[in-house]
Design a protein around this motif. Structure first.
Motif, mmCIF file in Angstrom:
data_model
loop_
_atom_site.group_PDB
_atom_site.id
_atom_site.type_symbol
_atom_site.label_atom_id
_atom_site.label_comp_id
_atom_site.label_asym_id
_atom_site.label_seq_id
_atom_site.Cartn_x
_atom_site.Cartn_y
_atom_site.Cartn_z
ATOM 1 N N UNK A 35 -7.002 10.723 -4.022
ATOM 2 C CA UNK A 35 -8.015 11.279 -4.926
ATOM 3 C C UNK A 35 -8.579 10.198 -5.847
ATOM 4 N N UNK A 36 -9.871 10.154 -5.949
ATOM 5 C CA UNK A 36 -10.516 9.195 -6.827
ATOM 6 C C UNK A 36 -10.841 7.858 -6.183
ATOM 7 N N UNK A 37 -10.512 7.679 -4.911
ATOM 8 C CA UNK A 37 -10.782 6.405 -4.220
ATOM 9 C C UNK A 37 -12.219 5.958 -4.425
ATOM 10 N N UNK A 38 -13.167 6.846 -4.220
ATOM 11 C CA UNK A 38 -14.585 6.477 -4.299
ATOM 12 C C UNK A 38 -15.058 6.245 -5.737
ATOM 13 N N UNK A 64 0.816 -1.216 0.000
ATOM 14 C CA UNK A 64 0.000 0.000 0.000
ATOM 15 C C UNK A 64 0.847 1.262 0.000
ATOM 16 N N UNK A 65 2.080 1.177 0.483
ATOM 17 C CA UNK A 65 2.960 2.341 0.493
ATOM 18 C C UNK A 65 4.399 1.861 0.437
ATOM 19 N N UNK A 66 4.951 1.681 -0.746
ATOM 20 C CA UNK A 66 4.403 2.037 -2.050
ATOM 21 C C UNK A 66 3.363 1.006 -2.516
ATOM 22 N N UNK A 78 -4.821 5.813 4.542
ATOM 23 C CA UNK A 78 -3.981 6.458 3.527
ATOM 24 C C UNK A 78 -4.452 6.154 2.115
ATOM 25 N N UNK A 79 -4.896 4.934 1.891
ATOM 26 C CA UNK A 79 -5.397 4.553 0.572
ATOM 27 C C UNK A 79 -6.732 5.236 0.290
ATOM 28 N N UNK A 92 -11.146 11.848 7.430
ATOM 29 C CA UNK A 92 -9.800 11.484 6.995
ATOM 30 C C UNK A 92 -9.240 10.268 7.725
ATOM 31 N N UNK A 93 -9.904 9.827 8.786
ATOM 32 C CA UNK A 93 -9.418 8.650 9.496
ATOM 33 C C UNK A 93 -10.591 7.765 9.896
#
Length: 152
Positions: free
Chosen positions: A73-76, A4-6, A68-69, A141-142
């Motif tokens: 932007x655009x997650x939804x 997930x990161x990266x 974080x994921x 955000x969390x």
């Protein structure tokens, strides 16, 4: 995603597991190497099902990273997110050789085809995004981990 990161798309035997479970992934062939990808690449792939299974992570550890994921932007707009087809899986379910590989195929098949594969995933190995909980989350955000529920 095996990272997930990266962001990392799983390789090696994971494409085999997807294939044997009835999944389609034209971007990763069986035996390919794991691949770092950008968030833009994930958005462009527009997955119908998204499996979050970071290397060496338990479900609980991955849920701690999901904020974080979800904040990207655009997650939804990702089809898997919009339809609630996002799964968090204990990496051990997919990373152990031997008979567990068959169990891994069964777990993947249950996630990809829940109407065709009977219940039976061992408790605690998989959590699924719940759209009703996402609605209640209201874009904070969390706390996005609370949007996942046990999946069997």
């Amino acid at each position: 995603l095996e990272g997930l990161d990266p962001l990392v798309m799983g390789g090696h035997w994971l494409p085999d597991i997807k294939l044997h479970a009835g999944g389609q992934d034209p971007h990763h062939t069986p035996g390919c190497a794991a691949e770092r990808v950008s968030w833009e690449q994930v958005l462009a792939l527009a997955p119908d099902v998204l499996v979050l299974c970071p290397c060496s992570r338990s479900v609980q550890a991955t849920l701690k990273e999901v904020d974080g994921l979800a904040a990207r932007p655009g997650w939804h707009t990702v089809p898997a997110v919009a339809s609630g087809q996002v799964y968090v899986v204990d990496h051990a379910a997919f990373s152990r050789p031997g008979p567990r590989v068959v169990e891994a195929v069964e777990i993947m098949a249950r996630m990809l085809h829940p109407d065709l594969v009977p219940d039976g995933i061992a408790g605690g190995l998989v959590q699924k995004l719940c759209p009703k909980r996402v609605e209640k989350h209201d874009g904070r955000k969390d706390g996005y981990a609370q949007c996942f529920v046990p999946f069997a």
